[in-house]
Design a protein around this motif. Sequence first.
Motif, PDB file in Angstrom:
ATOM      1  N   LEU A   1       0.821  -1.202   0.000  1.00  0.00           N
ATOM      2  CA  LEU A   1       0.000   0.000   0.000  1.00  0.00           C
ATOM      3  C   LEU A   1       0.860   1.259   0.000  1.00  0.00           C
ATOM      4  N   GLU A   2       2.026   1.201   0.628  1.00  0.00           N
ATOM      5  CA  GLU A   2       2.917   2.366   0.622  1.00  0.00           C
ATOM      6  C   GLU A   2       3.369   2.682  -0.799  1.00  0.00           C
TER       7      GLU A   2
ATOM      8  N   THR B   1       1.576   2.117  -3.504  1.00  0.00           N
ATOM      9  CA  THR B   1       0.437   2.749  -4.168  1.00  0.00           C
ATOM     10  C   THR B   1       0.264   4.182  -3.693  1.00  0.00           C
ATOM     11  N   LYS B   2       0.477   4.428  -2.401  1.00  0.00           N
ATOM     12  CA  LYS B   2       0.384   5.796  -1.895  1.00  0.00           C
ATOM     13  C   LYS B   2       1.440   6.688  -2.543  1.00  0.00           C
ATOM     14  N   ASP B   3       2.636   6.148  -2.737  1.00  0.00           N
ATOM     15  CA  ASP B   3       3.693   6.897  -3.425  1.00  0.00           C
ATOM     16  C   ASP B   3       3.291   7.194  -4.862  1.00  0.00           C
TER      17      ASP B   3
ATOM     18  N   ARG C   1       0.832   9.954  -4.800  1.00  0.00           N
ATOM     19  CA  ARG C   1       1.497  11.229  -4.488  1.00  0.00           C
ATOM     20  C   ARG C   1       2.158  11.811  -5.726  1.00  0.00           C
TER      21      ARG C   1
ATOM     22  N   ASN D   1      -1.953  13.205  -5.698  1.00  0.00           N
ATOM     23  CA  ASN D   1      -3.062  12.730  -4.864  1.00  0.00           C
ATOM     24  C   ASN D   1      -4.416  13.129  -5.458  1.00  0.00           C
TER      25      ASN D   1
ATOM     26  N   VAL E   1      -8.551  12.641  -3.887  1.00  0.00           N
ATOM     27  CA  VAL E   1      -8.670  12.086  -2.533  1.00  0.00           C
ATOM     28  C   VAL E   1      -9.515  12.968  -1.626  1.00  0.00           C
TER      29      VAL E   1
ATOM     30  N   SER F   1      -5.474   2.245  -0.168  1.00  0.00           N
ATOM     31  CA  SER F   1      -4.531   3.337   0.052  1.00  0.00           C
ATOM     32  C   SER F   1      -5.262   4.656   0.312  1.00  0.00           C
ATOM     33  N   ILE F   2      -6.557   4.694   0.035  1.00  0.00           N
ATOM     34  CA  ILE F   2      -7.362   5.882   0.350  1.00  0.00           C
ATOM     35  C   ILE F   2      -7.617   5.895   1.857  1.00  0.00           C
ATOM     36  N   GLU F   3      -7.140   6.909   2.524  1.00  0.00           N
ATOM     37  CA  GLU F   3      -7.102   6.893   3.990  1.00  0.00           C
ATOM     38  C   GLU F   3      -8.342   7.474   4.655  1.00  0.00           C
TER      39      GLU F   3
END
Length: 466
Positions: free
Chosen positions: A38-39, A41-43, A46, A50, A53, A170-172
Motif C-alpha cells: 500500500l505504501e 500505491t500511496k507513493d 502522491r 493525490n 482524494v 490506500s485511500i485513507e
Amino acid sequence: MWTSDKYEDVMTGRVPESYEEAAAYIEALPRFTKKHSLEHTKDFLRRLGNPAVDRKIIHVAGTNGKGSVCAFLQAILMAEGKQTGFFTSPHLISVNERIRRNNVPVDDETFFGVFCRVVRAARQMEEEGAGHPSYFEFLFGMGMQAFSQMDVEYIILETGLGGRLDATNSIEHPALSVITSISLDHTDILGDTIAQIAGEKAGIIKRGVPVLFDGSNEEAAAVIRQTAVQKGAPCKEISNHAFEIQEVTRKHIAFSRLNAYDKYVICKVSICGCCQAMNAEIALEAAEYLMGDRKFDGTPDCTGIEEESGRDERRMEAVASVRWEGRMEQAAPHLIIDGAHNPGAVEAFVESVKALGAEREGGMVVLFSAVGDKKYEQMIEYLCTNLDVKAYVVTEVADSRGVPAEELDAVFRKYTDRKVVFRKDIDEALHAAESLREGEGDIYCLGSLYLAGMIRKRLKGGTDHA
C-alpha cells in the motif's frame, strides 16, 4: 507499431501513441510486474498529485455482490443529482468499463489522455527502482486521475481482491466503508476460513469511518463487528430481517423495506437474482446515510421529512433502472448470463433459479467454464446436487488460467448422470447448448466472468482476442 512482447517495450520503450497501444501496454503489465505494498500505491498517487482524494469516497469490499451494490448506489446518487465516479473490476469487454462517470465508461480519447499522465509517473518509479505499478494499481491510479479531471463529487471504489492489502485501501479517509456478503474465494491468498477472509475484507475499516455490512453470515459478522470496535468505527449491520422478498419473476424481484422514516415501501430490482434484494438494501441504506436522511444509529434526520415521498420515489426508480451486465442477465431469448464464479455465488444462483421455477419448466441447460484458481469442483458438485437440469455443456475461457474443457467434463461426470458434453470453442458450446435446450427451457451460463465477457462479445459480433 508498439508491441507488448518484450520487457523493454513495457518498461523503457517509447510511450504508446494511441488508445490501442495504451490498452496493449496495460494488458501486458501482468507479465512484467507484480503487486506492491500500500505504501507503493500511496507513493504512486502522491506522484500524481493525490488526485481526487478530497472527494466523498465510498469504499466497497466483499466476496459477492460488491459490484451490484456499487451499481445501485451509483444510480441512487445520480438520481439525487450528484456527479458520480465509479471504479470497478473486472471488465467484460473493454477496459474503459472500469472507469465510469455517471455510469458511462470513459471514452477512448479521455482514457488515452489519462494514461499519458499516469504512465509518466509509473515509468519514473520503474527508473528509480521502486517498481512499476501492477495492472490493477495502474488502472486504479488512472481512475483517480480521471475522477479528478471530471470533477465528480462522489467516488465509489470497488476493491479488486480482498481489502486490507488492496490498492484501493490506500485511500485513507473515505466517507463510508461498505462490506457485502462474504464466502470462500481466493482461499490461497485470503485464507481458507470465513473468519480469515472476513478479516481481510474488514481491513478496509478506517478509524472513525462508518461501516455498513451484510450481516447474514454470523461468523463473518463477528469479525467485522470486532474490527469496527477496535477502530472506533460506527458500525451498522444489515440483516435479512431488514427486507422481505414479495415477488420473483424473470423481469424483477420486489421486496418490502422500512425507509428512513420507518414506513414500509416496495422496491423492485430489475435483476432476477434473490441476493440482489440484500444488495439493493445495502445501497439504499448507504444513500440514506450519505444524503443525511438517516443518522448512523438508524434514527431519521427529520429536517427533510416533507420531501420523504418524492425522495423515496426517486430512489426506488433509480434502483429499478439498474441493468448490471453479467448478473442474471437475459442477454438473448432463452440465454441468461450470470457471473457466479465461487461457491457462495453459485449457491445464490441456484436459489434464484429455484425461485424463478426454471427447473419446473424443463429443458434447462447449464453452460459452464472456470479458471483454475477457483473452487470449481465445489461449484460443480453444488450445481449437480441441487439443480434438476437436462444437460451440462462445458467450454474453455480465453485466459491462461482457464480449466481445460476435458477436465471440467470429467468433474461433472463425477457428480451427475445427466448428459454432459464439452466443446472447447465457445461458439460450438453455445450451439450445443441450444440444440439440447427444449421448449421454454433456458440456457444459463456461469462459472466465470471471463465466460460472461466472451459470450457478450459474441452477441455483439466481437471476438476474444485483443
